[in-house]
Design a protein around this motif. Structure first.
Motif, PDB file in Angstrom:
ATOM      1  N   LYS A  19      -5.299  49.942 -82.402  1.00 34.94           N
ATOM      2  CA  LYS A  19      -6.334  50.289 -81.417  1.00 34.94           C
ATOM      3  C   LYS A  19      -6.264  49.376 -80.201  1.00 34.94           C
ATOM      4  N   ALA A  20      -6.020  48.082 -80.431  1.00 35.71           N
ATOM      5  CA  ALA A  20      -5.923  47.158 -79.303  1.00 35.71           C
ATOM      6  C   ALA A  20      -4.729  47.506 -78.411  1.00 35.71           C
ATOM      7  N   HIS A  21      -3.599  47.826 -79.039  1.00 37.17           N
ATOM      8  CA  HIS A  21      -2.403  48.154 -78.263  1.00 37.17           C
ATOM      9  C   HIS A  21      -2.606  49.452 -77.488  1.00 37.17           C
ATOM     10  N   VAL A  22      -3.180  50.458 -78.140  1.00 41.10           N
ATOM     11  CA  VAL A  22      -3.459  51.728 -77.458  1.00 41.10           C
ATOM     12  C   VAL A  22      -4.399  51.493 -76.277  1.00 41.10           C
ATOM     13  N   GLY A  23      -5.435  50.668 -76.476  1.00 40.54           N
ATOM     14  CA  GLY A  23      -6.378  50.393 -75.398  1.00 40.54           C
ATOM     15  C   GLY A  23      -5.708  49.774 -74.183  1.00 40.54           C
ATOM     16  N   ARG A  24      -4.799  48.820 -74.417  1.00 39.17           N
ATOM     17  CA  ARG A  24      -4.119  48.172 -73.291  1.00 39.17           C
ATOM     18  C   ARG A  24      -3.220  49.152 -72.537  1.00 39.17           C
ATOM     19  N   VAL A  25      -2.473  49.965 -73.276  1.00 36.06           N
ATOM     20  CA  VAL A  25      -1.548  50.898 -72.624  1.00 36.06           C
ATOM     21  C   VAL A  25      -2.310  51.973 -71.853  1.00 36.06           C
ATOM     22  N   VAL A  26      -3.351  52.545 -72.473  1.00 34.61           N
ATOM     23  CA  VAL A  26      -4.129  53.588 -71.791  1.00 34.61           C
ATOM     24  C   VAL A  26      -4.820  53.012 -70.562  1.00 34.61           C
ATOM     25  N   ALA A  27      -5.310  51.772 -70.655  1.00 34.49           N
ATOM     26  CA  ALA A  27      -5.944  51.148 -69.494  1.00 34.49           C
ATOM     27  C   ALA A  27      -4.968  51.030 -68.327  1.00 34.49           C
ATOM     28  N   GLU A  28      -3.717  50.664 -68.623  1.00 35.86           N
ATOM     29  CA  GLU A  28      -2.701  50.577 -67.570  1.00 35.86           C
ATOM     30  C   GLU A  28      -2.464  51.945 -66.923  1.00 35.86           C
ATOM     31  N   LEU A  29      -2.359  52.977 -67.769  1.00 32.12           N
ATOM     32  CA  LEU A  29      -2.072  54.311 -67.240  1.00 32.12           C
ATOM     33  C   LEU A  29      -3.241  54.831 -66.404  1.00 32.12           C
ATOM     34  N   TYR A  85       7.419  50.957 -66.135  1.00 35.77           N
ATOM     35  CA  TYR A  85       8.073  49.744 -65.640  1.00 35.77           C
ATOM     36  C   TYR A  85       7.284  48.492 -66.035  1.00 35.77           C
ATOM     37  N   ARG A  86       5.958  48.549 -65.894  1.00 31.06           N
ATOM     38  CA  ARG A  86       5.134  47.384 -66.211  1.00 31.06           C
ATOM     39  C   ARG A  86       5.090  47.078 -67.698  1.00 31.06           C
ATOM     40  N   LEU A  87       5.280  48.105 -68.531  1.00 30.23           N
ATOM     41  CA  LEU A  87       5.130  47.921 -69.977  1.00 30.23           C
ATOM     42  C   LEU A  87       6.459  47.788 -70.717  1.00 30.23           C
ATOM     43  N   GLN A  88       7.569  47.772 -69.987  1.00 29.67           N
ATOM     44  CA  GLN A  88       8.867  47.874 -70.651  1.00 29.67           C
ATOM     45  C   GLN A  88       9.141  46.714 -71.606  1.00 29.67           C
ATOM     46  N   GLU A  89       8.521  45.542 -71.395  1.00 30.39           N
ATOM     47  CA  GLU A  89       8.731  44.431 -72.321  1.00 30.39           C
ATOM     48  C   GLU A  89       7.907  44.572 -73.593  1.00 30.39           C
ATOM     49  N   ARG A  90       6.829  45.349 -73.536  1.00 33.81           N
ATOM     50  CA  ARG A  90       5.938  45.508 -74.690  1.00 33.81           C
ATOM     51  C   ARG A  90       6.239  46.764 -75.494  1.00 33.81           C
ATOM     52  N   LEU A 128       0.357  60.958 -75.074  1.00 34.68           N
ATOM     53  CA  LEU A 128       1.087  59.744 -74.704  1.00 34.68           C
ATOM     54  C   LEU A 128       1.720  59.167 -75.956  1.00 34.68           C
ATOM     55  N   HIS A 129       3.025  59.007 -75.957  1.00 35.01           N
ATOM     56  CA  HIS A 129       3.752  58.448 -77.102  1.00 35.01           C
ATOM     57  C   HIS A 129       4.086  56.990 -76.813  1.00 35.01           C
ATOM     58  N   ILE A 130       3.728  56.115 -77.741  1.00 33.99           N
ATOM     59  CA  ILE A 130       3.911  54.675 -77.572  1.00 33.99           C
ATOM     60  C   ILE A 130       4.765  54.146 -78.713  1.00 33.99           C
ATOM     61  N   LEU A 131       5.871  53.500 -78.368  1.00 33.35           N
ATOM     62  CA  LEU A 131       6.737  52.869 -79.361  1.00 33.35           C
ATOM     63  C   LEU A 131       6.805  51.378 -79.051  1.00 33.35           C
ATOM     64  N   PRO A 132       6.048  50.537 -79.800  1.00 30.70           N
ATOM     65  CA  PRO A 132       6.034  49.098 -79.496  1.00 30.70           C
ATOM     66  C   PRO A 132       7.405  48.462 -79.682  1.00 30.70           C
ATOM     67  N   CYS A 133       7.700  47.471 -78.872  1.00 28.24           N
ATOM     68  CA  CYS A 133       8.916  46.687 -79.061  1.00 28.24           C
ATOM     69  C   CYS A 133       8.737  45.785 -80.285  1.00 28.24           C
ATOM     70  N   SER A 134       9.805  45.533 -80.995  1.00 29.61           N
ATOM     71  CA  SER A 134       9.715  44.839 -82.280  1.00 29.61           C
ATOM     72  C   SER A 134       9.200  43.416 -82.157  1.00 29.61           C
ATOM     73  N   ASP A 135       9.406  42.772 -81.009  1.00 32.03           N
ATOM     74  CA  ASP A 135       8.992  41.379 -80.880  1.00 32.03           C
ATOM     75  C   ASP A 135       7.621  41.230 -80.223  1.00 32.03           C
ATOM     76  N   TYR A 136       6.906  42.368 -80.023  1.00 32.40           N
ATOM     77  CA  TYR A 136       5.620  42.272 -79.333  1.00 32.40           C
ATOM     78  C   TYR A 136       4.430  42.326 -80.293  1.00 32.40           C
ATOM     79  N   VAL A 137       4.445  43.257 -81.242  1.00 33.31           N
ATOM     80  CA  VAL A 137       3.341  43.359 -82.192  1.00 33.31           C
ATOM     81  C   VAL A 137       3.889  43.302 -83.607  1.00 33.31           C
ATOM     82  N   CYS A 138       3.017  42.897 -84.534  1.00 33.02           N
ATOM     83  CA  CYS A 138       3.476  42.756 -85.919  1.00 33.02           C
ATOM     84  C   CYS A 138       3.516  44.103 -86.630  1.00 33.02           C
ATOM     85  N   CYS A 139       2.810  45.105 -86.112  1.00 34.85           N
ATOM     86  CA  CYS A 139       2.742  46.406 -86.775  1.00 34.85           C
ATOM     87  C   CYS A 139       3.557  47.406 -85.956  1.00 34.85           C
ATOM     88  N   HIS A 140       4.773  47.647 -86.386  1.00 34.68           N
ATOM     89  CA  HIS A 140       5.706  48.456 -85.580  1.00 34.68           C
ATOM     90  C   HIS A 140       5.512  49.937 -85.903  1.00 34.68           C
TER      91      HIS A 140
END
Length: 391
Positions: free
Chosen positions: A20-30, A151-156, A171-183
């Motif tokens: 939920k936290a990750h979704v909130g950050r990404v949606v806020a950016e969009l 572009y802004r989220l490419q590291e996350r 919106l499809h979100i695929l976290p980078c492996s080194d950003y969150v513990c729940c991939h």
């Protein structure tokens, strides 16, 4: 049932919280990017209000299986000189549908024509906001803003947007492996919403009705998710600390999903539509307010779950389950409802289905409850639990 809930239905609070936290950050950016692109929309266009509203089971503590799907309302802003005027739709159409007339503060003038041509349809000689046209504009607007967000989220994470005609974009979100513990790859349904005030919104209806009939593009559905969240919060305060009412809802949703594997079309689709999550939640709300909340202590899980199944069966046999918020005068005063909801015409959620279908669903529901241990054993293998791909 306890083991079924713990092993297959219960979502890890840790994983759900991270998702939920990750979704909130990404949606806020969009949303921020989409609002920035429309900062100067002019008096004749839609724009984003700049916020978003979290709704659905993931935010109401009754999501099952995996925290990989979320629903987000994205409020839109009409031109400053226009106000929505919703009313119940007349004639054929889904039960509980609305049409949204528009009132111009200074009267309809020539300057309103471009907006009417781009976002409205004519009904009985008046311009009404079109859910289909608004949805298509919203999809295109988000797609144009996706580049800056990507572009802004490419590291996350990696993000993409898909759209099915007549449905809100996903919106499809695929976290980078080194950003969150729940991939976990996540799908977020972004639903454009017309604010009506008092935390009420109009949202586009699906393009097809229950019997495959096309829904006119002028029709909207009323979203009262914030009122549902307030009611759930009030129930949590009034019920025992160990209340099992949300666990009952989760188990019933789980049994419904397992039973679907043994059904054939077209009844399989009808089973899911009749026993939608909204119908199950409405039945739970109605049952909770009928008796003492102390009876929902977790010690009585099986008894309360059986009560819920029998209550649903009776509703299906009578072919009546009223919407809990539209025109309901028996809601506790502690849960303040907007005047618009109180004065709305009551809506029967089962009116769109014929008697034989509801009778068959009632029979299968009781059969599912009686055979619950057998169904759980039979359909709980990885083969059946494999998630269905998001369209």
């Amino acid at each position: 049932l306890e083991r079924f809930h713990a092993r297959q239905l219960r979502v890890s609070p840790h994983v759900l919280g991270h998702s939920k936290a990750h979704v909130g950050r990404v949606v806020a950016e969009l949303v921020r990017a989409a609002k920035a692109q429309g900062l100067q929309p002019g008096p004749l266009a839609l724009s984003l209000r700049g916020d978003f509203v979290r709704i659905g089971s993931a935010y109401e503590q009754h999501k099952v299986r995996s925290p990989d799907c979320f629903d987000i309302l994205v409020p839109l802003r009409l031109p400053p000189h226009l106000e929505p005027q919703p009313r119940c739709a007349d004639g054929p159409g889904p039960c509980g549908a609305f049409v949204c007339g528009l009132r111009a503060r200074d009267g309809w003038t020539r300057r309103c024509r471009p907006f009417a041509e781009g976002f409205c349809v004519e009904l009985q000689g008046r311009s009404h906001l079109s859910s289909g046209l608004v949805l298509r504009w919203f999809q295109g607007h988000l797609q144009r803003c996706l580049g800056a967000v990507r572009y802004r989220l490419q590291e996350r994470c990696r993000v993409s947007l898909s759209a099915c005609p007549g449905h809100p974009p996903t919106l499809h979100i695929l976290p980078c492996s080194d950003y969150v513990c729940c991939h976990i790859s996540m799908a977020v349904r972004l639903i454009p919403a017309i604010p009506l005030g008092d935390a009420l919104y109009l949202t586009a209806l699906p393009p097809e009705g229950p019997h495959g009939s096309l829904v006119p593009e002028a029709l909207w559905g009323l979203n009262a998710s914030r009122q549902e969240q307030r009611l759930l919060g009030w129930l949590k305060e009034q019920a025992p600390a160990s209340s099992c009412h949300l666990k009952c809802l989760q188990i019933l949703k789980g049994l419904r999903d397992l039973r679907r594997h043994g059904l054939e079309e077209p009844f399989c689709s009808q089973w899911g539509r009749v026993l939608s999550s909204y119908v199950l939640k409405t039945a739970l709300f109605s049952l909770l307010l009928q008796g003492p909340l102390e009876a929902w202590d977790e010690r009585f899980l099986v008894e309360r779950l059986e009560d819920l199944v029998l209550y649903l069966r009776d509703c299906l046999r009578k072919q009546v389950l009223m919407d809990f918020f539209l025109g309901n005068t028996s809601i506790p005063e502690a849960v303040a409802l907007p005047r618009f909801l109180k004065e709305a015409a009551p809506v029967n959620l089962l009116s769109a289905f014929d008697g034989p279908t509801l009778d068959l669903v009632a029979f299968q529901l009781i059969s599912t409850w009686i055979q619950a241990p057998h169904i759980i054993r039979m359909y709980s293998s990885p083969r059946y639990l494999r998630p269905v791909p998001t369209p």
